[in-house]
Enzyme design. Structure first.
Site, PDB file in Angstrom:
ATOM      1  N   ASP A 317      15.610  -6.527 -11.639  1.00  0.00           N
ATOM      2  CA  ASP A 317      15.680  -7.731 -10.803  1.00  0.00           C
ATOM      3  C   ASP A 317      15.297  -7.312  -9.390  1.00  0.00           C
ATOM      4  OD1 ASP A 317      16.470 -10.364  -9.703  1.00  0.00           O
ATOM      5  OD2 ASP A 317      17.405 -10.621 -11.658  1.00  0.00           O
ATOM      6  N   HIS A 387      11.706 -12.496  -9.424  1.00  0.00           N
ATOM      7  CA  HIS A 387      12.764 -11.481  -9.514  1.00  0.00           C
ATOM      8  C   HIS A 387      12.199 -10.060  -9.607  1.00  0.00           C
ATOM      9  CE1 HIS A 387      16.231 -14.214  -9.862  1.00  0.00           C
ATOM     10  NE2 HIS A 387      15.413 -15.011 -10.501  1.00  0.00           N
ATOM     11  N   GLU A 452      12.828 -18.989 -12.202  1.00  0.00           N
ATOM     12  CA  GLU A 452      12.994 -19.138 -10.755  1.00  0.00           C
ATOM     13  C   GLU A 452      11.823 -18.629  -9.905  1.00  0.00           C
ATOM     14  OE1 GLU A 452      17.590 -19.428  -9.850  1.00  0.00           O
ATOM     15  OE2 GLU A 452      17.080 -17.370 -10.363  1.00  0.00           O
TER      16      GLU A 452
HETATM   17  C1  ACM Z   1      19.004 -17.523 -14.480  1.00  0.00           C
HETATM   18  O1  ACM Z   1      20.224 -17.748 -14.388  1.00  0.00           O
HETATM   19  N1  ACM Z   1      18.250 -17.458 -13.398  1.00  0.00           N
HETATM   20  C2  ACM Z   1      18.366 -17.321 -15.747  1.00  0.00           C
END
Ligand code: ACM
Length: 659
Positions: A317, A387, A452
């Site tokens: 991440d 991420h 995201e």
């Molecule tokens: C997530 O909670 N962004 C998968």
């Protein structure tokens, strides 16, 4: 109320830097957080700033400049710049939405002062914040209420609740030594019993007839099903697979008194059991905080105890890359570490010192192998293209397009964490990572993230503009689809299936047959995707994200962006919804809980957040909807608290632990 942190802290601070936090309402549903710093040293500090971690959006208040922000890490500088003299005080202010500070754990963490090229520790000696926190009702303060303790009715104690469980009227005068007939598929079941029963187990000499514990392979049974009988002559287990035998052993150990004392005789019982869903998962985030191999191995045992069979291992991440990739040693040499002077700033309270780590390939193989023995499949995740800051900071010359002027900010407050789907090097990198994953992880599913990606990513990337115009892509989802389709094809060439987060299925992203989708944003998202033809794992944050706080009590740890999740709320999640059509039902593979680690820094907190709520998720994943009962579940909890005590698990009891 003003809360002195502790007199010991205050004394320790007599010669250091002390900080008091106070919170007052500000205009427009905002709060003003004032950080009053007292320099109790004999030295004047020049050119100083205050650094801290706060995961949500914030602005500088009066007399303050937010001179740097990356993710949760914020640098606040006095404005105008001024020395902090010996014995003097200074105040810095941050403005935040009231929704972002609801409990003590929402306050900034990892605070230190930076001056003269050094990080100086500060002690938070006072918090004057309670009056600005939302009121919490007496009912909420009282937590989840009283529990009925039925642990005496041993046959009712199993979690998750078996499909059929009937007393057969007999009694088994269980000897101290059980003789078993060795049977290859029951190997792990036998190991489990040896570790977890208050009895000795010995192989029976030769004839099965002499065994008091019999294992019988019945290939007509469903894969994970088992039939467990305790009768006057002994205990018999039938199953078709290693998993079935193990689950029978798990149920059997839960039938014995949890304090480890053997009370004889054992009541006769007939249990025929099989799961509602084939996929019963738990996500563990090892990027935001690094969790040790020992913590993971312990978690695997606890997953097996509750018949969970997939560990979704979030390995990368923005805040840390935990997977060594032979082709790119920089990923872990650089991207596994954060701290002052590292490529990655401190985050989530990790502080100025070097913090992090990665798993060696030997560690990973050990985890994969132990999981396989426990019938748990690892689903490793490398999260792209969003991420990805740890990767980008490790390999900037490879992964950054220098002419890209795109301006974006993610929900986690990053402006530079998205891989570029129009660079050839992005694919070289991604294929090397996938090859490494395929070498280390034998499971069918490899998770490639896809969640995201912020609006505005790639908008001012010349390479993305050229790609979009060549392919006719109109939006971000189409560009992300370009990258993920390449990942999917590469994985398919290695016999693997791709899993992604639900955003990857948006727009022209991915066709239904190309990926398994983890649906997380709300309980309806997975239903819509299943109806649309995707195979889905349901993990709605509102019910299954166990990093969310249990309640609104000020001392309760955890996040609350998805709401608070007490045990009853978690238990009452029903995955099937009237909007789910018949073919959609067939595509729901199962459900998954999540332990995101932004606020989970230790094994103790991890276990506190996971237990006992993971038992509720496990029961929803295994037991048929009409076989679930909140009342009955509560009655079984007492037994399981004792089982967890015996395993030294720091579960949450009926009240929050002061924190
Ligand atoms: C997530 O909670 N962004 C998968």
């Amino acid at each position: 109320m003003t809360v002195p942190e502790s007199s010991a802290d205050s004394a320790a601070n007599a010669a250091g830097l002390a900080i008091s936090l106070s919170l007052i309402p500000h205009a427009d549903e905002q709060l003003c957080l004032t950080l009053r710093i007292r320099n109790l040293t004999a030295t004047t500090l020049s050119d100083w700033n205050l650094q801290l971690d706060f995961p949500s959006a914030a602005q500088a208040g009066s007399g303050t400049e937010m001179s740097h922000r990356a993710g949760s890490h914020i640098t606040l500088t006095p404005s105008p710049d001024a020395d902090l003299g010996a014995g003097a005080e200074a105040e810095l202010r941050m403005l935040v939405d009231a929704a972002f500070i609801q409990r003590y754990h929402d306050l900034p963490q990892g605070i230190f002062l930076y001056a003269g090229g050094e990080a100086l520790s500060v002690d938070v000696v006072e918090r004057n914040i309670d009056a600005a926190l939302p009121p919490v009702s007496a009912e909420e303060q009282a937590s989840e209420g009283p529990r009925r303790d039925d642990s005496a009715i041993a046959t009712e104690a199993i979690v998750p609740r078996p499909l059929h469980c009937e007393s057969n009227g007999s009694r088994f005068h269980c000897p101290r030594v059980l003789l078993y007939d060795p049977s290859e598929p029951a190997e792990e079941a036998i190991r489990w019993l040896q570790l977890n029963l208050p009895l000795q187990l010995q192989p029976a000499a030769d004839s099965a007839g002499a065994a008091t514990l019999q294992f019988q392979v019945d290939e007509s049974m469903d894969d994970e099903a088992y039939h467990l009988r305790i009768h006057s002559a002994g205990i018999s287990v039938a199953a078709a697979s290693r998993a079935g035998f193990l689950y029978a052993a798990v149920s059997l150990t839960q039938l014995f008194p949890p304090d480890g004392e053997l009370k004889l005789p054992l009541p006769g019982v007939d249990i025929r059991d099989k799961p509602r869903f084939g996929y019963r998962g738990l996500l563990l985030d090892c990027s935001r905080h690094f969790h040790s191999k020992q913590t993971i191995l312990k978690l695997l045992e606890l997953m097996a105890l509750y018949k969970l069979n997939h560990l979704h291992w979030h390995l990368t991440d923005d805040e840390g890359w935990r997977l060594p990739v032979s082709a790119y040693p920089q990923l872990t040499a650089v991207g596994a570490w954060r701290g002052l002077g590292e490529a990655l700033e401190p985050q989530f309270g990790s502080g100025p010192e070097r913090y992090g780590g990665c798993y060696s390939h030997a560690d990973i193989r050990e985890i994969v192998n132990r999981a396989a023995q426990l019938s748990i499949t690892l689903v490793p995740e490398v999260d792209v293209p969003g991420h990805s800051r740890a990767a980008i900071k490790s390999l900037p010359e490879l992964l950054v397009e220098s002419a890209d002027r795109s301006d974006y900010c993610t929900a986690q407050q990053y402006t530079d964490n998205v891989l570029n789907p129009a660079l050839r090097e992005t694919y070289t990198f991604m294929y090397a990572v996938i090859d490494q994953l395929c070498e280390l992880f034998p499971g069918a599913l490899i998770h490639m993230g896809g969640d995201e990606v912020p609006a505005g990513a790639w908008r001012d990337s010349p390479a993305c503009r050229r790609l979009a115009s060549r392919e006719g892509y109109r939006d971000c989802a189409a560009l992300q689809g370009h990258l993920l389709r390449a990942a999917q094809a590469h994985l398919a060439g290695r016999g693997r299936q791709m899993a992604v987060w639900e955003e990857a299925a948006a727009g022209e992203g991915l066709s239904p047959e190309s990926a398994v989708v983890h649906a997380w944003t709300d309980p309806g998202a997975g239903i819509r995707l299943a109806n649309a033809g995707y195979q889905v794992v349901l993990c709605p944050a509102q019910y299954t994200y166990l990093d969310q706080a249990w309640s609104r009590c000020p001392q309760e740890p955890g996040a609350s962006w998805a709401g608070t999740t007490d045990l009853e709320h978690c238990y009452r999640y029903e995955p099937f919804h009237e909007a789910l059509n018949e073919s959609g039902r067939q595509r729901v593979m199962g459900i998954q809980a999540a332990l995101w680690s932004e606020r989970i820094a230790s094994r103790e907190t991890l276990e506190y957040m996971a237990f006992p709520r993971l038992l509720a998720v496990a029961e929803t994943a295994w037991s048929q909807a009409n076989n679930k009962s909140w009342h009955h579940f509560q009655g079984r909890l007492g037994t399981h608290e004792k089982l967890l005590d015996r395993r030294d698990v720091n579960y949450r009891g009926t009240k929050p632990k002061p924190g």
